[in-house]
Design a protein around this motif. Structure first.
Motif, mmCIF file in Angstrom:
data_model
loop_
_atom_site.group_PDB
_atom_site.id
_atom_site.type_symbol
_atom_site.label_atom_id
_atom_site.label_comp_id
_atom_site.label_asym_id
_atom_site.label_seq_id
_atom_site.Cartn_x
_atom_site.Cartn_y
_atom_site.Cartn_z
ATOM 1 N N VAL A 1 0.853 -1.195 0.000
ATOM 2 C CA VAL A 1 0.000 0.000 0.000
ATOM 3 C C VAL A 1 0.884 1.238 0.000
ATOM 4 C CG1 VAL A 1 -1.695 1.296 1.349
ATOM 5 C CG2 VAL A 1 -1.872 -1.197 1.174
ATOM 6 N N LYS B 1 -1.709 6.768 1.688
ATOM 7 C CA LYS B 1 -3.082 6.360 2.009
ATOM 8 C C LYS B 1 -3.433 6.759 3.439
ATOM 9 C CE LYS B 1 -6.132 2.349 2.298
ATOM 10 N NZ LYS B 1 -6.298 0.897 2.097
ATOM 11 N N ARG C 1 -3.947 -1.641 -5.560
ATOM 12 C CA ARG C 1 -3.265 -2.135 -4.362
ATOM 13 C C ARG C 1 -3.699 -1.389 -3.103
ATOM 14 N NH1 ARG C 1 2.859 -2.433 -6.966
ATOM 15 N NH2 ARG C 1 2.554 -4.363 -8.176
ATOM 16 N N ASP C 2 -4.040 -0.113 -3.250
ATOM 17 C CA ASP C 2 -4.453 0.699 -2.109
ATOM 18 C C ASP C 2 -5.889 0.422 -1.675
ATOM 19 O OD1 ASP C 2 -1.983 1.904 -1.993
ATOM 20 O OD2 ASP C 2 -2.616 3.766 -2.970
ATOM 21 N N ASP D 1 -9.178 -1.156 -0.193
ATOM 22 C CA ASP D 1 -9.658 -2.139 0.780
ATOM 23 C C ASP D 1 -10.762 -2.978 0.155
ATOM 24 O OD1 ASP D 1 -8.311 -1.361 3.512
ATOM 25 O OD2 ASP D 1 -8.909 0.524 2.553
ATOM 26 N N ARG E 1 -7.091 -8.142 -4.505
ATOM 27 C CA ARG E 1 -7.965 -7.291 -3.708
ATOM 28 C C ARG E 1 -9.381 -7.852 -3.692
ATOM 29 N NH1 ARG E 1 -5.595 -6.776 -0.676
ATOM 30 N NH2 ARG E 1 -6.785 -5.135 0.339
#
Length: 350
Positions: free
Chosen positions: A173, A177, A245-246, A248, A274
């Protein structure tokens, strides 16, 4: 046999390959297919447009597609195989090259042919007798073609879509963020009004990668006023990977459709490992058959979408387990290399 790739528009396959080797973008499967078959690539390139091109474009495609098809027809015979990467070029190529005395073998990848103009074109140009293999990446399209044209199973190819699992990969991450993030990617058949309704009051950032010069497409997909926690911008390819990738949760919010709209967002998200929430549509049924690879909600169900997103946010271990199953499915079943293998083998078999 000589092989040809007929494209609906010019694509710099070599330029994309150079950038892909530098990690700037995903690889293009048509570059790999071209090299595998030593194929010649054709696309509209300023050919002179005739009156007949203009008239036939009233039924299907654009005049430049018909002009490109006429040019290609002068170069092929029964010793040639043509793969068309979409119906925009496939209908003209089949109509023009399919009527040659010693016609080539023709394979067309149909994306969204089950609509009025598509039905008219299929019958008016007699394509049931001019196309050797009808290919699609969603079974509703091939089910339609099979029944509408009464073609045998031997001339049908359902080849589910792919993604570059060497480019879209899991990773750390970003340091920037600040809070939990819901991400959504793409514009085609998207319903961001639904996503806004589901997430407006959540303590999350909602980030959307969706860009178009078509103001009508944007206004149809997005709410008139976006919530304060929702943003939309264009992301370059490496930034898009980091966006995945960031996340949730990845939300693939769709209006109902009969083709595989949303499939790239689904596969790319899963390749980045993800967790995904996705709308159940007719066109995505093939991709959601495996159990527990995504949270699936019904079209237009804002409450259900919200519940699914919140559940994954509050249960990170369950979310990670789901993401792992999706990742394994994409790597094993939807990576680029097997896709090219199957398609090349099919073309060589003709």
């Amino acid at each position: 046999m000589k092989y040809h790739l007929a494209l609906g528009r010019k694509i710099d396959l070599d330029g994309i390959d150079r950038d892909a080797k530098l990690g700037k973008c995903p690889r293009h499967v048509l570059r790999a297919l071209r090299d595998r078959l030593n194929a010649t690539v054709h696309a509209p390139d300023g050919e002179a447009i005739s009156l007949s091109d203009k008239l036939r474009s009233k039924i299907s495609s654009k005049p430049e597609h018909w002009a490109a098809a006429r040019k290609l027809s002068e170069q092929v015979s029964s010793d040639d195989v043509i793969f068309c990467n979409g119906e925009d070029i496939g209908v003209p190529v089949a109509a023009v090259c399919g009527q040659l005395p010693n016609r080539p073998k023709i394979v067309v990848h149909f994306h969204n042919i089950d609509r009025l103009r598509g039905r008219v074109a299929l019958k008016l140009f007699g394509l049931a007798d001019k196309i050797d293999v009808f290919m699609a990446c969603a079974s509703p399209q091939t089910n339609f073609l099979r029944s509408y044209l009464a073609i045998p199973e031997s001339r049908i190819l359902v080849l589910l879509d792919q993604t570059d699992t060497q480019f879209f990969t899991p990773g750390p991450v970003s340091a920037e963020k600040k809070r939990q993030t819901v991400v959504s990617v793409g514009l085609e058949k998207r319903d961001y009004r639904l996503l806004a309704a589901a997430t407006a009051n959540l303590d999350v950032d909602v980030k959307i990668s969706g860009f178009s010069k078509d103001a009508k497409a944007l206004s149809k997909a997005f709410p008139d006023t976006m919530p304060e926690n929702m943003s939309r911008k264009f992301y370059e390819w490496p930034d898009l990977v980091q966006l995945y990738r960031d996340a949730d949760v990845i939300a693939v919010c769709l209006v109902d459709n009969k083709y595989a709209a949303g499939v790239q967002g689904l596969l790319e998200a899963m390749a980045c490992k993800r967790p995904v929430v996705i709308t159940r549509t007719q066109g995505m049924v093939d991709y959601l058959a495996a159990p527990d690879i995504a949270k699936v909600v019904e079209v237009g169900d804002a409450a259900g979408l919200r519940e699914a997103i919140v559940h994954l946010l509050k249960n990170p271990q369950e979310a990670e387990s789901q993401a792992q199953r999706g990742y394994e499915m994409v790597v094993n079943q939807h990576s680029s290399e097997p896709y090219v293998d199957v398609l090349a083998q099919k073309l060589r078999s003709l």
